[in-house]
Design a protein around this motif. Structure first.
Motif, PDB file in Angstrom:
ATOM      1  N   SER A  66      -9.187   1.732  -4.070  1.00 48.13           N
ATOM      2  CA  SER A  66      -8.183   0.727  -3.744  1.00 48.13           C
ATOM      3  C   SER A  66      -8.798  -0.233  -2.742  1.00 48.13           C
ATOM      4  CB  SER A  66      -6.926   1.375  -3.167  1.00 48.13           C
ATOM      5  OG  SER A  66      -7.207   1.948  -1.911  1.00 48.13           O
ATOM      6  N   SER A  99      -5.158   8.538   1.705  1.00 44.95           N
ATOM      7  CA  SER A  99      -4.050   7.641   2.100  1.00 44.95           C
ATOM      8  C   SER A  99      -4.214   6.236   1.546  1.00 44.95           C
ATOM      9  CB  SER A  99      -3.961   7.569   3.620  1.00 44.95           C
ATOM     10  OG  SER A  99      -2.989   6.616   4.012  1.00 44.95           O
ATOM     11  N   ASP A 100      -3.108   5.654   1.091  1.00 47.75           N
ATOM     12  CA  ASP A 100      -3.058   4.219   0.799  1.00 47.75           C
ATOM     13  C   ASP A 100      -2.665   3.451   2.060  1.00 47.75           C
ATOM     14  OD1 ASP A 100      -3.479   3.993  -2.193  1.00 47.75           O
ATOM     15  OD2 ASP A 100      -1.834   5.438  -2.148  1.00 47.75           O
ATOM     16  N   LYS A 112      -4.605  -1.202  -6.100  1.00 52.38           N
ATOM     17  CA  LYS A 112      -4.964   0.201  -6.272  1.00 52.38           C
ATOM     18  C   LYS A 112      -5.253   0.465  -7.745  1.00 52.38           C
ATOM     19  CE  LYS A 112      -3.086   4.876  -5.560  1.00 52.38           C
ATOM     20  NZ  LYS A 112      -1.990   5.658  -4.968  1.00 52.38           N
ATOM     21  N   ARG A 116      -5.920   3.550 -10.419  1.00 48.90           N
ATOM     22  CA  ARG A 116      -5.766   5.004 -10.548  1.00 48.90           C
ATOM     23  C   ARG A 116      -5.699   5.370 -12.019  1.00 48.90           C
ATOM     24  NH1 ARG A 116       0.261   4.893  -7.732  1.00 48.90           N
ATOM     25  NH2 ARG A 116       0.590   2.710  -8.177  1.00 48.90           N
ATOM     26  N   GLY A 165       1.657   4.499  -3.113  1.00 46.66           N
ATOM     27  CA  GLY A 165       1.303   5.898  -2.897  1.00 46.66           C
ATOM     28  C   GLY A 165       2.428   6.842  -3.254  1.00 46.66           C
ATOM     29  N   GLY A 222     -10.068   2.010  -0.125  1.00 44.22           N
ATOM     30  CA  GLY A 222      -9.571   3.384  -0.145  1.00 44.22           C
ATOM     31  C   GLY A 222     -10.223   4.147  -1.281  1.00 44.22           C
ATOM     32  N   ALA A 233      -5.804   7.219  -5.513  1.00 42.42           N
ATOM     33  CA  ALA A 233      -6.634   6.092  -5.934  1.00 42.42           C
ATOM     34  C   ALA A 233      -7.987   6.578  -6.438  1.00 42.42           C
ATOM     35  CB  ALA A 233      -6.825   5.140  -4.766  1.00 42.42           C
ATOM     36  N   TYR A 288      -2.786  -5.725  -1.595  1.00 41.12           N
ATOM     37  CA  TYR A 288      -3.295  -4.371  -1.816  1.00 41.12           C
ATOM     38  C   TYR A 288      -3.415  -4.148  -3.316  1.00 41.12           C
ATOM     39  CZ  TYR A 288      -4.015   0.639  -1.209  1.00 41.12           C
ATOM     40  OH  TYR A 288      -4.551   1.904  -1.214  1.00 41.12           O
ATOM     41  N   ALA A 291       0.837  -1.207   0.000  1.00 40.88           N
ATOM     42  CA  ALA A 291       0.000   0.000   0.000  1.00 40.88           C
ATOM     43  C   ALA A 291       0.870   1.254   0.000  1.00 40.88           C
ATOM     44  CB  ALA A 291      -0.930  -0.005   1.208  1.00 40.88           C
TER      45      ALA A 291
END
Lengths: 327, 705
Positions: free
Chosen positions: A242, A162-163, A229, A231, A97, A262, A239, A227, A93
């Motif tokens: 996520s 935040s991730d 994500k 994007r 980020g 997320g 994200a 994890y 994660a």
């Protein structure tokens, strides 16, 4: 940037005491705060730099988990071998980020307390209840593609960026704080963030001068961690959605699962509904989809971000399939 | 290489001659100039409304803030020439006044200017300026302005807004196979690394501006016009530029305000726009709506070729993005119709961004060609080959050199096009769907006017001077190579000096004309000097003009893009795994910088296909994305393996060196190849750019079923 007083913290106690003034702020990596100060979105008159405080260690905890100092950088945390072996979802994660340069500077405590990336929060000519209470929410009828779809209010639909926190939510992390009077407390990460309601400018339960000292990870839960994500570009972007999952498979059934999203809410969104739907479910894309539907039952889109609801479901499906080895 | 014999340096992959200066921080950019006495710092205060009037500006608090030297508003700004004139042949030499009236013309319009001892003091004081405005209703939405958009008469390259050959409507109506599709492209921002910045110094009546600009003589003339002073009293210096991409063709209020500030405070004044300010105070690429109508016979020959474009310009401007320029020369078709319509909105100014017109025109056109290939059941490469032409189809001139077909054929072979399966969603790699796409590239070639001076110094070194710019493209390097070859000198004995209006005038950098134009002037100067050496000549000037391009021919660079895209079946993420660009771009002056130009263009093509867009919030008349965290440009991770190949070509009727423009050809068509690859991967036909994951979900849902 407005003039401000800068103080290097001499001790925990003096730092907290200094930061009890309403217009004071702690500063650690400054990767978010300094940007916001340049734009005069944050206008502290007093900065208390916690750089000198000894909060940069990662230690084994008595219960068999890890205690992460608030000043541990994102880079150090992601690279720590204990984290990589026992909490890979957290390492993944963090590395999903920001950029390497930012991760070198950004800290664990600061990451948790980063503010939203809603475009209207950033544009000081626009109404924003978070930036200027009572002024309205421009995102509601505006370009809200990056905004939240669950848990938010008609006063604010900002998403948390935040991730790291999403993985921590899946890991049942606890935040340890100390206040100006020396009193310490432990807050489950899920309870750190306040729902926006009609006070979206108050984002956490922390009192003025209350400092995050550390984040405690309980012993790693059994199961496969992952994890995922999604994007708009492949790197250095917040994200769209996520998912952090921790899932145990037994034969063709899910025995245990933890799910956090997320990009869809004001906080890392742990979903008890998805977890309940997964317990005992068959390890198939269909049941993963059903878990996603359960998670998003109360979600609603605001126009440009409608797609986040199916995308979150599909991303959960992809993460669970990868984690359980479903082809 | 034999001792003493020099290889001909033109074409060699010479490292950038300014590379060391740049990577060691010794290349001085506009904002970095220091002067005796020290410069004061300026900060612009932008408007919070998009249209209306400034009623009152309260400067009391700002004026008394620490370090403040000047607070300038409409109430105390000096008289200047009003903006324009709008019909000036060189639009980049228009007057660009600041704070000269109470009118607010777009969101973020300058309404005050603060000068202080330090940047921090100026910035803090700027926040204390209180501006009261009366807002007026404005029009901000391109789509809803469509029905009332005007026929602009001409597009920005001077060509007519409308073109017609044969009878398009009749041919389209009766075409056995046809497609009609509406494509939209979003607002885009050039987003150069170096912001627009100026340091201005007055010495008596002489104004020197160190500024970040693609042109030199145009801002010189424009500043003279703004302040109503002789052009000779203005010197523009722009030695190094951190990217322009068209946004530094015009000059802006940073130059105007720095000059006014320096005049009033009696010291040099420097200012750089902030990143958020760049999004409104400088130009952008217009959004567009494009209706493509293509008709063909069953053999795949185009019989009807139509493109209608709707674009935006600022209410007070007339810039018309030449969207259909590529369509007018890319393929043969007996019946043709292209039209531009212009919506004047209360938004900031649109103007050039890398390959104005063609970048977005080809994004739509080359996707529409893919749709036509689909409708015909043709291979997309074959369809393009079938409609190739040696004659410019709208101006009836032969192309001086055109190797589109070779680029397509060679590219197809090198890329492995024969492995493409025409049926979409046929190829999978785990949860990724894989597709291949192709698109043609074309960019018209032009030559402008330039003069260069070459001087042999006493120590045997050659100095070349011209008021050209190097916007990061490698101009210093290629001109060094051209001069060295013409003078038969080693490249390390040649010094090229650019970016100063004290040098002979050139057209600057823009529109892909920079390299051919400036190198032609350098070549002419050096040849003259070389020929006169025996007679004792030590200095010579040489020139080039547009007339040096033989206009009995059409001139353009061509190419073909091939892309492999992977689309994730669950999430709709798109990854460009590999891309090949094959270009016929005339004689290549430096293999390394040329390749970099193409890679940069292709990367931007990926960005425009997948990522790049800005939105207007019509409630406020402002762009929503005002920083690089929300305005996304492609990063390394978005770009897979890029392969570039140049065909051996020289334009025999073009510039004296046979070179063509290469700064923009790389982006032309690149995005369409990616979009077409997405279609081949998934069956989704994206017509609303960019192809972000949300736009693919509906197709992926049907594939789930």
């Amino acid at each position: 940037m407005k003039p401000f007083r800068y103080e290097r913290a001499g001790s925990l106690a003096s730092a907290c005491a200094s930061a009890t003034e309403p217009t004071a702020k702690f500063i650690a990596g400054g990767t978010n705060l300094l940007d916001l100060m340049k734009l005069q979105i944050e206008t502290p008159t007093h900065l208390v730099d916690i750089g000198p405080l000894p909060l940069a260690e990662i230690e084994e905890s008595a219960e068999g988990g890890l205690r992460i100092g608030a000043r541990v950088t994102n880079s150090a945390l992601a690279a720590d071998m204990r984290v990589r072996r026992r909490y890979p979802v957290l390492s993944q994660a963090i590395l999903a980020g920001a950029s390497a340069q930012l991760r070198n500077k950004a800290t664990t405590g600061g990451n948790l307390l980063q503010r939203t990336r809603c475009s209207y929060f950033y544009d000081t000519t626009k109404p924003c209840n978070k930036r200027m209470p009572g002024s309205g929410c421009a995102a509601l009828g505006g370009l809200n593609r990056m905004n939240a779809v669950i848990g938010v209010s008609s006063d604010c639909i900002a998403a948390h960026g935040s991730d790291m926190a999403v993985a921590m939510a899946a890991l049942d992390a606890r935040v340890e704080t100390v206040a100006a009077d020396g009193v310490t407390r432990t807050i489950p990460i899920d309870a750190l963030y306040r729902p926006p309601g009609n006070t979206p400018h108050i984002e956490t339960v922390l009192a003025p001068g209350e400092l995050i000292q550390s984040v405690v990870l309980p012993p790693p839960p059994p199961g496969q961690q992952l994890y995922r994500k999604v994007r708009d570009r492949a790197s250095f972007a917040f994200a769209l959605v996520s998912v952090a999952v921790v899932v145990t498979r037994e034969d063709d059934r899910v025995r245990a699962a933890r799910v956090a999203f997320g990009g869809i809410s004001y906080k890392p969104w742990r979903s008890a509904e998805a977890e309940a739907a997964l317990i005992g479910a068959t390890v198939t894309r269909a049941s993963f989809d059903a878990a996603g539907r359960a998670a998003l039952r109360d979600a609603r889109g605001y126009g440009y971000n409608d797609f986040k609801i199916p995308l979150a479901r599909r991303t959960l499906r992809a993460a669970l399939a990868d984690a359980t080895g479903v082809i | 290489m034999a001792e003493g014999k020099l290889a001909d340096p033109i074409g060699l992959p010479l490292d950038r001659v300014d590379g060391q200066l740049k990577v060691t921080g010794r290349a001085t950019y506009a904002f970095e100039y220091a002067t005796q006495g020290g410069a004061a710092y300026g900060v612009i205060v932008p408007s919070a409304i998009a249209k209306g009037r400034v009623v009152a500006v309260d400067v009391q608090e700002a004026q008394h803030a620490p370090g403040v030297l000047l607070v300038l508003t409409k109430d105390n700004a000096p008289p200047q020439t009003p903006w324009g004139p709008v019909d000036l042949p060189d639009r980049f030499a228009r007057a660009e006044p600041a704070l000269d009236s109470d009118e607010v013309r777009y969101f973020g319009f300058p309404v005050a200017f603060v000068v202080a001892e330090t940047f921090e003091e100026a910035n803090a004081a700027a926040a204390l300026v209180s501006v009261r405005c009366d807002s007026l209703p404005g029009q901000y939405d391109l789509h809803s302005a469509g029905p009332t958009a005007e026929d602009p008469g001409h597009i920005s390259d001077g060509a007519p807004a409308n073109s017609s050959v044969g009878d398009f409507e009749a041919a389209f109506a009766t075409a056995p196979v046809k497609i009609e599709a509406l494509y939209t492209t979003p607002y885009q921002n050039q987003a150069p690394m170096e912001p627009h910045a100026t340091m201005a110094v007055w010495e008596g009546q002489m104004l020197t501006v160190h500024t970040s600009a693609q042109l030199t003589t145009s801002p010189q003339e424009g500043l003279a016009r703004t302040f109503n002073i002789p052009k000779e009293n203005v010197r523009v210096v722009t030695r190094y530029i951190g990217g322009g991409f068209g946004s530094k063709l015009p000059f802006y209020v940073d130059a105007t305000l720095a000059a006014i500030g320096a005049r009033i405070v009696g010291r040099p004044v420097k200012l750089a726009m902030t990143r958020p300010q760049l999004f409104h105070m400088t130009t952008h690429r217009t959004a567009s709506e494009q209706r493509l109508r293509l008709g063909a016979d069953r053999d795949g020959r185009l019989t009807a070729y139509g493109q209608d474009a709707l674009v935006q310009c600022a209410r007070f401007d007339n810039y018309t993005e030449p969207v259909c320029g590529a369509a007018r020369m890319l393929y043969a078709a007996p019946n043709r119709l292209t039209r531009h319509r212009l919506a004047k909105l209360d938004l900031p100014r649109s103007d050039s961004m890398r390959a104005p017109g063609d970048a977005i025109g080809l994004l739509a056109l080359e996707c529409a060609m893919d749709e036509l290939a689909d409708a015909l059941g043709f291979d997309p490469v074959d369809l393009r080959l079938r409609n190739d032409t040696e004659i410019d189809p709208e101006r009836d001139r032969p192309f001086a050199s055109r190797h589109l077909a070779e680029a397509l054929r060679l590219g197809a072979a090198r890329f492995g096009w024969d492995k493409r399966i025409a049926k979409p969603a046929s190829v999978r790699d785990g949860r990724w769907l894989i597709g291949l796409g192709v698109a043609s590239a074309v960019r018209a070639d032009v030559l402008r006017s330039a003069t260069a001076r070459a001087r042999l110094e006493r120590d045997g070194r050659l100095t070349v001077e011209l008021a050209m710019t190097d916007i990061g493209t490698g101009t210093y390097t290629i001109l060094t190579q051209v001069a060295a070859e013409a003078m038969e000198l080693p490249v390390d004995r040649v010094t090229v000096r650019l970016g100063d209006t004290r040098f002979p005038p050139t057209a600057g950098s823009g529109g892909s004309f920079g390299a051919a134009t400036s190198s032609s002037a350098v070549l002419a100067a050096c040849r003259k000097l070389n020929a006169g050496l025996a007679l004792g000549l030590t200095e010579a000037e040489g020139s080039v003009t547009p007339a040096d391009l033989d206009d009995t021919y059409a001139h353009a660079g061509f190419g073909a893009h091939f892309a492999e895209a992977a689309v994730h079946r669950d999430t709709g993420e798109v990854r460009v795994r590999r891309m090949l660009g094959v270009f016929a771009a005339g004689r290549i002056l430096n293999a390394k910088t040329a390749r970099s130009q193409m890679i940069g263009g292709m990367t931007w093509g990926i960005g425009s296909a997948l990522i790049e867009e800005n939105h207007v919030d019509p409630r406020y008349g402002s762009f929503v994305n005002q920083d690089l965290a929300s305005y996304h440009v492609a990063v390394n991770a978005d770009v897979g393996s890029l392969d570039v190949m140049f065909l051996d070509e020289a334009d025999p009727h073009g510039s004296p060196l046979g070179s063509k423009g290469i700064g923009e050809l790389g982006i032309c068509g690149a995005g369409a190849a990616v979009i077409n690859a997405i279609h081949n991967a998934t069956g989704a036909r994206i017509r609303d750019m960019p192809a972000t994951p949300d736009k693919l979900l509906a197709t992926l849902e049907t594939l789930d079923a």
